[in-house]
Design an enzyme around this catalytic site. Structure first.
Site, PDB file in Angstrom:
ATOM      1  N   CYS A  78       0.822  -1.209   0.000  1.00 36.20           N
ATOM      2  CA  CYS A  78       0.000   0.000   0.000  1.00 36.20           C
ATOM      3  C   CYS A  78       0.857   1.261   0.000  1.00 36.20           C
ATOM      4  O   CYS A  78       1.969   1.270   0.523  1.00 36.20           O
ATOM      5  CB  CYS A  78      -0.868   0.009   1.238  1.00 36.20           C
TER       6      CYS A  78
ATOM      7  N   GLU B 161       9.588 -14.674 -10.920  1.00 41.82           N
ATOM      8  CA  GLU B 161       8.917 -13.434 -10.529  1.00 41.82           C
ATOM      9  C   GLU B 161       8.392 -12.653 -11.729  1.00 41.82           C
ATOM     10  O   GLU B 161       7.298 -12.099 -11.675  1.00 41.82           O
ATOM     11  CB  GLU B 161       9.908 -12.510  -9.804  1.00 41.82           C
TER      12      GLU B 161
ATOM     13  N   GLU C  29      18.602 -17.723  -6.603  1.00 35.39           N
ATOM     14  CA  GLU C  29      18.273 -16.346  -6.968  1.00 35.39           C
ATOM     15  C   GLU C  29      17.894 -16.251  -8.449  1.00 35.39           C
ATOM     16  O   GLU C  29      16.963 -15.534  -8.818  1.00 35.39           O
ATOM     17  CB  GLU C  29      19.454 -15.422  -6.616  1.00 35.39           C
TER      18      GLU C  29
ATOM     19  N   LYS D   4      14.283 -14.880  -9.753  1.00 38.16           N
ATOM     20  CA  LYS D   4      14.105 -13.734 -10.658  1.00 38.16           C
ATOM     21  C   LYS D   4      13.302 -14.151 -11.876  1.00 38.16           C
ATOM     22  O   LYS D   4      12.429 -13.438 -12.341  1.00 38.16           O
ATOM     23  CB  LYS D   4      15.493 -13.218 -11.064  1.00 38.16           C
TER      24      LYS D   4
ATOM     25  N   ASN E  92      -1.817   2.378   5.824  1.00 36.33           N
ATOM     26  CA  ASN E  92      -0.939   1.244   5.498  1.00 36.33           C
ATOM     27  C   ASN E  92      -0.704   0.474   6.792  1.00 36.33           C
ATOM     28  O   ASN E  92      -0.564   1.083   7.855  1.00 36.33           O
ATOM     29  CB  ASN E  92       0.425   1.723   5.000  1.00 36.33           C
ATOM     30  N   GLY E  93      -0.588  -0.840   6.684  1.00 41.00           N
ATOM     31  CA  GLY E  93      -0.352  -1.640   7.888  1.00 41.00           C
ATOM     32  C   GLY E  93      -1.568  -2.490   8.179  1.00 41.00           C
ATOM     33  O   GLY E  93      -2.445  -2.667   7.324  1.00 41.00           O
TER      34      GLY E  93
ATOM     35  N   LYS F  40       6.741  -4.326  -3.903  1.00 35.22           N
ATOM     36  CA  LYS F  40       8.158  -3.990  -3.721  1.00 35.22           C
ATOM     37  C   LYS F  40       8.605  -4.165  -2.278  1.00 35.22           C
ATOM     38  O   LYS F  40       9.664  -4.698  -2.021  1.00 35.22           O
ATOM     39  CB  LYS F  40       8.433  -2.558  -4.195  1.00 35.22           C
TER      40      LYS F  40
ATOM     41  N   HIS G 205      19.068 -37.485  -7.391  1.00 33.59           N
ATOM     42  CA  HIS G 205      18.334 -38.056  -6.253  1.00 33.59           C
ATOM     43  C   HIS G 205      16.834 -37.778  -6.367  1.00 33.59           C
ATOM     44  O   HIS G 205      16.117 -37.861  -5.370  1.00 33.59           O
ATOM     45  CB  HIS G 205      18.892 -37.498  -4.943  1.00 33.59           C
TER      46      HIS G 205
ATOM     47  N   ARG H 116       5.245  -0.368  -6.222  1.00 35.41           N
ATOM     48  CA  ARG H 116       5.244  -1.109  -4.952  1.00 35.41           C
ATOM     49  C   ARG H 116       4.228  -2.245  -4.965  1.00 35.41           C
ATOM     50  O   ARG H 116       4.283  -3.116  -4.111  1.00 35.41           O
ATOM     51  CB  ARG H 116       4.932  -0.155  -3.799  1.00 35.41           C
TER      52      ARG H 116
ATOM     53  N   TRP I 262      -3.105  -2.782  -1.471  1.00 35.79           N
ATOM     54  CA  TRP I 262      -2.737  -4.165  -1.783  1.00 35.79           C
ATOM     55  C   TRP I 262      -3.541  -5.005  -0.817  1.00 35.79           C
ATOM     56  O   TRP I 262      -3.318  -4.949   0.389  1.00 35.79           O
ATOM     57  CB  TRP I 262      -1.237  -4.321  -1.547  1.00 35.79           C
TER      58      TRP I 262
HETATM   59  C1  F6R Z   1      12.954 -10.402  -5.383  1.00 37.13           C
HETATM   60  C2  F6R Z   1      12.564  -9.466  -4.401  1.00 37.13           C
HETATM   61  C3  F6R Z   1      12.013  -9.957  -3.089  1.00 37.13           C
HETATM   62  C4  F6R Z   1      12.726  -9.187  -1.989  1.00 37.13           C
HETATM   63  C5  F6R Z   1      12.146  -9.505  -0.610  1.00 37.13           C
HETATM   64  C6  F6R Z   1      12.867  -8.766   0.486  1.00 37.13           C
HETATM   65  O1  F6R Z   1      13.400  -9.816  -6.552  1.00 37.13           O
HETATM   66  O2  F6R Z   1      12.699  -8.322  -4.643  1.00 37.13           O
HETATM   67  O3  F6R Z   1      12.154 -11.339  -2.894  1.00 37.13           O
HETATM   68  O4  F6R Z   1      14.082  -9.514  -2.053  1.00 37.13           O
HETATM   69  O5  F6R Z   1      10.778  -9.189  -0.579  1.00 37.13           O
HETATM   70  O6  F6R Z   1      12.786  -7.392   0.310  1.00 37.13           O
HETATM   71  P1  F6R Z   1      13.757  -6.403   1.073  1.00 37.13           P
HETATM   72  O7  F6R Z   1      15.116  -6.627   0.534  1.00 37.13           O
HETATM   73  O8  F6R Z   1      13.220  -5.034   0.780  1.00 37.13           O
HETATM   74  O9  F6R Z   1      13.668  -6.763   2.529  1.00 37.13           O
END
Ligand code: F6R
Length: 607
Positions: A2, A488, A481, A485, A99-100, A602, A504, A27, A73
């Site tokens: 949010c 996502e 990772e 990516k 927010n929250g 985000k 395995h 976000r 959100w």
């Molecule tokens: C992946 C991604 C998320 C963040 C995760 C933690 O590309 O961006 O998996 O890495 O939500 O976010 P932060 O680093 O802001 O704590």
């Protein structure tokens, strides 16, 4: 997640607020709304869907120089028009954006309903509007104090009240809020990105703080008892263009390409060539304290957790201290044992991820020392930690983390180096690693220069329904990772595995439709890795191999992507850069909205 924007001043508020909301779109959100306070009281427009659609649908007469807006959100209740913020009381004289999460909202909703209040939404936030309206305090600040006194939970919120047309009242507990100062106009926002085009003179509210914001200025107080806290605004050192994609077709691409420069920024002033070590003043730990560390536990979520695994490997290798990473979202639920000689490290781009923040609080509540590797200066996690290393990656706007992740790795390398050099890491090895770190930004640039070669590979991978990403030891978190990516932003199923574990079980899934992206660096495991490639090839699995010059892949039929070699300990981050580009070009080929992948946010500020 949010977002909140507010404006009070000389202009029509709605366009300013809507423009601010578009700056928060990255976000993640599913509905949006705006409330203005003008001569005819409060008017609200809100709906599920995009900010752009909300703007198009705005009534013609939507005038008022005071306004608040929100991108939601969904948490409590689905993404509907009714659940979008702002929420109002029954008379429409109070409007709230929040927010929250209000933890006791169910009880409060029941209480309000019993008292005859008609609730118009399924949200937790709505109770705040009714509670403000119900308070008999004679100031808006008093009414908000009364409402907050009844709620348990986290909030960043902004309140309008028709009886107090000269102000917006905002309050914070766990969700960020900044107040921005203009010329006879003021702004509020949950993220500097929303207002940075208008002002860089801001005050960041602390948890427990409230602010009265009028066109002429602002004043802060504790929201429990309204005692003044006297906060003043300060100039923040941000470049507004960092929040613009400029000539780039997306923020993600811009942020990938920025890495040679941002990587330099995290290293700047921290490397000591003479003694082959790093200087990390922000850790606030002297050599004796660093030597006393017996174990390192890294806490982060998502990509930050995977880079934490890369960091743990670096620390074990360079400092010979047992180290591991754990998903911060799980940590506190297993009532972890907190050891006095363990160094806890929280890693977060946003510094607002609630799971990581709560993990830090768990550590500190039990007397542990926690340092932060955080990008956003002054964020909640940075403030909660005992010290730390700022990442200096600049604002990261795209949901998929790239440049911040690279800087997390580099910050771990600095930490490992310093921990190593107060122990048994030799000066020769220290110097070797310092030189390696100094070469890295240029080598990242070399990998990026090879982007064109990756485009066709990415397009083919995009066509697969399912993929494997495999690596061993240092390479396994890189594979995790890379898979993260890819899924996502391409929405393809991508699974990471240790190369050694394929046979395995998962080898059963390999067929001509399931490609594998394999990490095969020039290290002591190269030969074994090549053995695994043969096993995949024998099942007709298509192969993409990220490797180094000099690795003999033998007869394996694979598409080869060669990256420059650094020191073996630092190689993981160079192996990761092509994986960013593969994910990016796959998603682009599929026509996805790369900066705003579906269902993701985000910074994840709710549990
Ligand atoms: C992946 C991604 C998320 C963040 C995760 C933690 O590309 O961006 O998996 O890495 O939500 O976010 P932060 O680093 O802001 O704590």
């Amino acid at each position: 997640m949010c977002g909140i924007v507010g404006y009070i001043g000389r202009q029509e508020a709605a366009p300013v607020v809507l423009e601010g909301l578009t700056r928060l779109e990255h976000r993640g959100y599913d509905s949006a709304g705006v409330a203005v306070l003008g001569n005819r009281g409060i008017r609200v427009a809100k709906q599920a869907g995009r900010v752009r659609d909300l703007g198009d649908a705005l009534p013609k007469r939507f005038a008022g120089a005071t306004g608040i807006g929100h991108t939601r959100w969904a948490t409590h209740g689905p993404a509907t028009d009714a659940n979008a913020h702002p929420h109002t009381d029954e008379a429409g004289r109070v409007a709230v954006v929040h927010n929250g999460i209000i933890d006791n909202s169910a009880a409060l909703r029941a209480e309000l309903a019993d008292a005859g209040t008609a609730l118009a939404s399924d949200t937790d936030t709505e109770v705040l509007a009714h509670l403000v309206a119900r308070s008999d305090a004679d100031t808006l600040e008093g009414k908000v104090r009364d409402a907050l006194g009844a709620v348990v939970g986290t909030y960043g919120l902004a309140v309008l009240h028709a009886d107090f047309p000269d102000r917006i009242v905002v309050a914070r507990n766990g969700s960020p809020l900044v107040v921005g100062v203009g010329d006879k106009e003021m702004y509020v926002a949950s993220d500097l990105a929303a207002i940075v085009r208008h002002t860089t003179t801001v005050a960041v509210l602390d948890d427990g703080e409230m602010a009265t914001v009028t066109a002429a200025g602002f004043s802060t107080m504790r929201h429990s008892d309204l005692v003044a806290t006297g906060k003043t605004a300060a100039e923040v050192d941000v470049d507004a263009s960092a929040y613009e994609a400029g000539e780039h077709e997306s923020f993600m691409r811009k942020e990938i390409l920025e890495q040679p420069t941002t990587a330099q920024a995290v290293l700047r002033g921290r490397l000591d060539e003479r003694f082959g070590t790093a200087h990390l003043g922000g850790l606030d730990m002297d050599a004796r304290q660093l030597r006393a560390v017996r174990r390192v536990k890294i806490l982060g979520c998502g990509s930050a957790y995977y880079v934490g695994q890369m960091g743990a490997a670096l620390i074990e290798e360079l400092a010979r201290i047992p180290a591991d990473a754990e998903a911060a979202s799980e940590f506190r639920y297993r009532d972890p044992v907190i050891e006095p000689d363990t160094l806890y490290v929280a890693v977060s781009q946003s510094g607002e991820t609630i799971d990581t923040l709560l993990a830090v609080q768990e550590v500190r509540r039990k007397g542990g020392r926690c340092v932060g590797l955080v990008n956003v200066v002054g964020s909640a996690i940075a403030r909660e930690c005992d010290g730390g290393i700022y990442l200096h990656a600049g604002p990261e706007v795209a949901v998929a983390s790239t440049k911040a992740l690279t800087n997390m790795f580099l910050a771990f390398a600095l930490l490992a180096l310093q921990l190593g050099r107060v122990r048994d890491l030799s000066i020769a090895d220290g110097k070797r690693l310092v030189a390696g770190l100094e070469r890295l930004p240029g080598q990242i640039e070399e990998v990026l220069a090879g982007e064109a070669e990756l485009v066709e590979v990415a397009k083919d991978l995009a066509e697969a329904r399912s993929l494997f990403f495999i690596g061993r030891v240092r390479g396994f978190p890189v594979a995790r990772e890379g898979a993260q990516k890819f899924k996502e932003i391409s929405y393809r199923h991508a699974e990471a595995y240790q190369t050694s574990e394929l046979k395995h079980g998962p080898l059963a899934l390999i067929d001509p439709e399931v490609p594998t992206v394999a990490l095969v660096p020039h290290d002591e495991l190269a030969e074994r890795n090549v053995g695994a490639l043969h096993e995949i090839e024998a099942r007709k699995g298509p192969l993409v191999v990220i490797t180094h010059e000099g690795v003999d892949l033998g007869e394996v039929n694979a598409r080869r992507i060669v990256v420059p070699r650094n020191e073996p300990e630092l190689d993981p981050i160079l192996l990761n850069v092509p994986l960013q580009l593969l994910a990016y070009h796959a998603a682009q080929h599929l026509g996805h909205d790369i900066d705003k992948p579906r269902n993701l946010a985000k910074s994840v500020t709710v549990e």
